[in-house]
Enzyme design. Structure first.
Site, PDB file in Angstrom:
ATOM      1  N   GLY A   1      20.248   1.851  -0.920  1.00  0.00           N
ATOM      2  CA  GLY A   1      18.848   1.628  -0.584  1.00  0.00           C
ATOM      3  C   GLY A   1      18.562   1.476   0.897  1.00  0.00           C
ATOM      4  O   GLY A   1      17.455   1.117   1.287  1.00  0.00           O
TER       5      GLY A   1
ATOM      6  N   PRO B   1      25.588   3.872  -0.749  1.00  0.00           N
ATOM      7  CA  PRO B   1      24.549   4.533   0.043  1.00  0.00           C
ATOM      8  C   PRO B   1      24.349   5.984  -0.390  1.00  0.00           C
ATOM      9  O   PRO B   1      25.318   6.696  -0.681  1.00  0.00           O
ATOM     10  CB  PRO B   1      25.129   4.491   1.458  1.00  0.00           C
ATOM     11  CG  PRO B   1      26.608   4.573   1.235  1.00  0.00           C
ATOM     12  CD  PRO B   1      26.880   3.831  -0.050  1.00  0.00           C
ATOM     13  N   GLY B   2      23.110   6.418  -0.434  1.00  0.00           N
ATOM     14  CA  GLY B   2      22.826   7.833  -0.690  1.00  0.00           C
ATOM     15  C   GLY B   2      22.055   8.405   0.475  1.00  0.00           C
ATOM     16  O   GLY B   2      22.578   9.111   1.336  1.00  0.00           O
ATOM     17  N   ARG B   3      20.771   8.027   0.528  1.00  0.00           N
ATOM     18  CA  ARG B   3      19.852   8.549   1.537  1.00  0.00           C
ATOM     19  C   ARG B   3      20.387   8.419   2.962  1.00  0.00           C
ATOM     20  O   ARG B   3      20.265   9.343   3.771  1.00  0.00           O
ATOM     21  CB  ARG B   3      18.528   7.786   1.421  1.00  0.00           C
ATOM     22  CG  ARG B   3      17.433   8.273   2.315  1.00  0.00           C
ATOM     23  CD  ARG B   3      16.268   7.281   2.338  1.00  0.00           C
ATOM     24  NE  ARG B   3      15.834   6.915   1.006  1.00  0.00           N
ATOM     25  CZ  ARG B   3      14.921   7.582   0.304  1.00  0.00           C
ATOM     26  NH1 ARG B   3      14.337   8.635   0.822  1.00  0.00           N
ATOM     27  NH2 ARG B   3      14.578   7.178  -0.913  1.00  0.00           N
TER      28      ARG B   3
ATOM     29  N   TYR C   1       6.150  10.697  -3.696  1.00  0.00           N
ATOM     30  CA  TYR C   1       6.230   9.391  -3.017  1.00  0.00           C
ATOM     31  C   TYR C   1       5.306   9.301  -1.800  1.00  0.00           C
ATOM     32  O   TYR C   1       5.448   8.369  -1.001  1.00  0.00           O
ATOM     33  CB  TYR C   1       7.661   9.133  -2.512  1.00  0.00           C
ATOM     34  CG  TYR C   1       8.764   9.337  -3.502  1.00  0.00           C
ATOM     35  CD1 TYR C   1       8.831   8.567  -4.667  1.00  0.00           C
ATOM     36  CD2 TYR C   1       9.758  10.274  -3.276  1.00  0.00           C
ATOM     37  CE1 TYR C   1       9.865   8.748  -5.561  1.00  0.00           C
ATOM     38  CE2 TYR C   1      10.799  10.457  -4.170  1.00  0.00           C
ATOM     39  CZ  TYR C   1      10.851   9.690  -5.310  1.00  0.00           C
ATOM     40  OH  TYR C   1      11.877   9.859  -6.192  1.00  0.00           O
TER      41      TYR C   1
ATOM     42  N   CYS D   1      -0.329  25.945  -7.442  1.00  0.00           N
ATOM     43  CA  CYS D   1      -1.689  25.630  -7.895  1.00  0.00           C
ATOM     44  C   CYS D   1      -1.814  24.161  -8.263  1.00  0.00           C
ATOM     45  O   CYS D   1      -2.029  23.804  -9.431  1.00  0.00           O
ATOM     46  CB  CYS D   1      -2.042  26.478  -9.105  1.00  0.00           C
ATOM     47  SG  CYS D   1      -1.593  28.188  -8.852  1.00  0.00           S
ATOM     48  N   GLU D   2      -1.621  23.275  -7.312  1.00  0.00           N
ATOM     49  CA  GLU D   2      -1.831  21.840  -7.483  1.00  0.00           C
ATOM     50  C   GLU D   2      -2.156  21.304  -6.107  1.00  0.00           C
ATOM     51  O   GLU D   2      -1.474  21.640  -5.154  1.00  0.00           O
ATOM     52  CB  GLU D   2      -0.537  21.133  -7.928  1.00  0.00           C
ATOM     53  CG  GLU D   2      -0.234  21.268  -9.363  1.00  0.00           C
ATOM     54  CD  GLU D   2       0.598  20.094  -9.883  1.00  0.00           C
ATOM     55  OE1 GLU D   2       0.510  18.998  -9.303  1.00  0.00           O
ATOM     56  OE2 GLU D   2       1.298  20.309 -10.871  1.00  0.00           O
TER      57      GLU D   2
HETATM   58  C1  LIG Z   1      19.810   5.704  -6.207  1.00  0.00           C
HETATM   59  C2  LIG Z   1      20.852   4.670  -6.240  1.00  0.00           C
HETATM   60  C3  LIG Z   1      21.591   4.397  -5.089  1.00  0.00           C
HETATM   61  C4  LIG Z   1      21.343   5.072  -3.766  1.00  0.00           C
HETATM   62  O1  LIG Z   1      20.119   4.734  -3.192  1.00  0.00           O
HETATM   63  P1  LIG Z   1      19.785   5.224  -1.701  1.00  0.00           P
HETATM   64  O2  LIG Z   1      18.429   4.694  -1.457  1.00  0.00           O
HETATM   65  O3  LIG Z   1      19.807   6.710  -1.721  1.00  0.00           O
HETATM   66  O4  LIG Z   1      20.811   4.657  -0.810  1.00  0.00           O
HETATM   67  C5  LIG Z   1      22.598   3.446  -5.185  1.00  0.00           C
HETATM   68  N1  LIG Z   1      22.854   2.800  -6.343  1.00  0.00           N
HETATM   69  C6  LIG Z   1      22.155   3.038  -7.475  1.00  0.00           C
HETATM   70  C7  LIG Z   1      22.491   2.307  -8.714  1.00  0.00           C
HETATM   71  C8  LIG Z   1      21.130   3.982  -7.469  1.00  0.00           C
HETATM   72  O5  LIG Z   1      20.432   4.208  -8.568  1.00  0.00           O
END
Ligand SMILES: *Cc1c(COP(=O)(O)O)cnc(C)c1O
Length: 428
Positions: free
Chosen positions: A248, A283-285, A325, A353-354
C-alpha cells in the site's frame, strides 16, 4: 522536460534529440515497430525501485513479497524474481505466473477473501510459504484440504485493524466495514477454533490496510495494533513467529511526495521491530508504478466549442484507473516542444462510447496534432493487469526495455484471435 515530465523518473526517462526516450531508446522508434497503444516498462527502474525498498528494510530482516496483481507481466516478474523477490498472490493464476517467473514456492504468500478449494489445494501441493486466511470459514476449509493431503498448512490470519488509510474509498481495505480480514475483536474465538483444526498451524498475523497511502501514520497505527494483538495471542498460548505487514506504499502521481522507503523502514522499526517475529511486506505499486508508461497516438484533435478534445488511440479498456479511481496520470508529448511554446487546455479522452473514457480534463499541454505520440506517465501499476477488450478492441501489448534493447513481452491480441476463443453452438 523537467516541467513537462515531472513524473518520469530521470534514471529511466530522458530526452534524446528532442524526443522522449527510455533508457536511451527513442519511444517513437518503438512505436513505429510495435504500433500504438502499448505499455512500456524500464527494467532499470524496476530494479532501482526494488533495491531502494529491499535495501531500506533489509537491516530489519524484512522479507519482500512483490504483490503480483500490480503487474503480473512475465518479463516484469522475471526481473524481480532475479532480484530475489518473493510474491504475494491473490489467485491460482498468479501462483502459476509467480512460479513461471522463477519465484520459489517457499517465498510465495497467498492472500484474498475468496480462495477456491482448487486454489488452496494447489497452494498446498506446491508447498507455498503461507496462506493468509481471511475468515474462520476459510481456516476450516484449509484444514480439511490439508488433512486430505496429510500436510499441516502454515497459515497467517489477516486481521482487519479498523484503521482509516486516508486513501480512495475503492482501495481502502482496513476499515471494519471492508470485506477484508477478521475483526480484531473476534480473535478470541481462535483459542477454541484452533483446537479442532489439527491440520492448520497458525504462524502469525497479516494486515493490509489499502493502497496508495502517502503518510506513515495509518501504517504506524495498523502495525502497532498488530504488535498488540501478537502479544495478546502469545499470552494466550499461540506460538506466533511471523507478521505480514502488507503493501500500500504510495507513490507520486502528481506533485505530492511518495512514501519514502526510509520512513517506512523507520515506522516498521519503531512499531514492530522488537516483536521477535519474521517480518514481511507486500509492495506492488511502489515497485512498478513509475517504471511503466502507456504510449498512445493522437487520433484526432476535436474542437468541441468550449473544450478542445485530444482523442487518443488508447482507451479506458487499456488503462482503467482514471475511470475507476479518478486517478491522475501526467500526459507527456513524446516530441519535446520548443521552450516557451504556446500551451492550451485539452480534455484527453479515448474513443470508447462512455464518458468515463476520459484520461484528463482541462490539461494544459503544448499544441498537439493528429499522429503525435504522447505517454501517460506512472502507468506501470494496475494498468496492463486491468486491461480488457471492451468495444472489441485489441488487448494492449507490453514492451520492456533494458540497457538499450527492447522486446515485446506481450503481443497485441487482435480481435481475430479473440474470436478464436469463442464458439457458436451448432444447435443455436
Ligand atoms: C493489493 C495488495 C497488495 C499491494 O498493494 P500496493 O498498493 O500495490 O502496494 C499487498 N497485499 C495485499 C494483500 C493486497 O491485496
Amino acid at each position: 522536460m523537467i516541467d513537462l515530465a515531472r513524473r518520469l523518473p530521470p534514471s529511466a526517462f530522458g530526452v534524446v534529440d528532442g524526443q522522449l526516450a527510455v533508457e536511451g531508446v527513442a519511444i517513437a522508434h518503438i512505436a513505429a515497430e510495435v504500433g500504438t497503444p502499448f505499455y512500456l516498462y524500464s527494467a532499470k527502474r524496476l530494479r532501482e525501485n526494488w533495491r531502494t525498498l529491499a535495501d531500506a528494510v533489509a537491516p530489519l530482516g524484512v522479507a519482500v513479497h512483490y504483490a503480483m496483481k500490480a503487474n503480473a507481466n512475465r518479463a516484469v516478474v522475471a526481473v524481480l524474481a532475479r532480484e530475489g523477490a518473493g510474491a504475494d498472490i491473490v489467485s491460482g493464476g498468479e501462483l502459476t505466473r509467480a512460479l513461471d517467473a522463477g519465484i520459489p514456492a517457499n517465498r510465495i504468500v497467498f492472500s484474498g477473501v475468496g480462495k477456491t478449494d482448487a486454489e488452496i489445494a494447489r497452494a498446498l501441493d506446491v508447498g507455498i510459504r503461507q496462506i493468509n486466511a481471511e475468515s474462520f470459514e476459510e481456516l476450516a476449509r484449509i484444514d480439511a484440504l490439508a488433512g486430505a493431503r496429510g500436510v499441516v498448512a502454515e497459515v497467517a490470519l489477516r486481521v482487519n485493524p479498523d484503521v482509516d488509510a486516508g486513501t480512495h474509498a475503492k482501495i481502502t481495505t482496513g476499515k471494519r466495514d471492508n470485506k477484508f480480514g477478521i475483526d480484531a475483536d473476534r480473535l478470541a474465538r481462535l483459542d477454541n477454533e484452533l483446537k479442532v483444526l489439527a491440520n492448520v498451524r497458525l504462524v502469525g498475523l497479516a494486515v493490509h490496510i489499502g493502497s496508495q497511502i502517502l503518510s506513515t501514520a495509518p501504517f504506524a497505527a495498523a502495525y502497532r495494533r498488530m504488535a498488540d494483538l501478537t502479544r495478546e495471542l502469545r499470552a494466550r498460548g499461540h506460538a506466533l513467529t511471523r507478521l505480514d505487514l502488507g503493501g500500500g506504499f504510495g507513490i507520486p502521481y502528481r506533485a505530492e511526495a511518495g512514501l519514502a522507503a526510509a520512513d517506512l523502514a523507520e515506522t516498521i522499526r519503531t512499531t514492530v521491530g522488537d516483536l521477535g517475529v519474521e517480518l514481511a511486506i507486500e509492495p506492488g505499486r511502489s515497485i512498478v508504478g513509475d517504471a511503466g508508461v502507456l504510449v498512445s497516438r493522437v487520433a484526432f484533435v476535436k474542437d468541441g466549442g468550449d473544450i478542445r478534445f485530444l482523442v487518443l488511440d488508447a482507451a479506458m479498456n487499456d488503462l482503467m484507473r482514471p475511470a475507476m479511481y479518478d486517478s491522475h496520470h501526467d500526459v507527456v508529448p513524446v516530441r519535446m516542444p520548443a521552450p516557451g511554446a504556446e500551451r492550451i487546455d485539452y480534455d484527453v479522452v479515448g474513443p470508447i462510447c462512455e464518458s468515463s473514457d476520459t484520461f484528463a480534463r482541462r490539461r494544459s499541454l503544448p499544441i498537439l496534432a493528429a499522429g503525435d505520440l504522447v505517454v501517460l506517465a506512472t502507468a506501470g501499476a494496475y494498468g496492463a493487469t486491468m486491461a480488457g477488450t471492451y468495444n472489441a478492441r485489441a488487448l494492449v501489448p507490453e514492451v520492456i526495455v533494458d540497457a538499450g534493447r527492447f522486446a515485446v513481452t506481450r503481443r497485441r491480441i487482435e480481435v481475430e484471435e479473440q474470436l478464436s476463443w469463442e464458439t457458436v453452438p451448432d444447435w443455436l
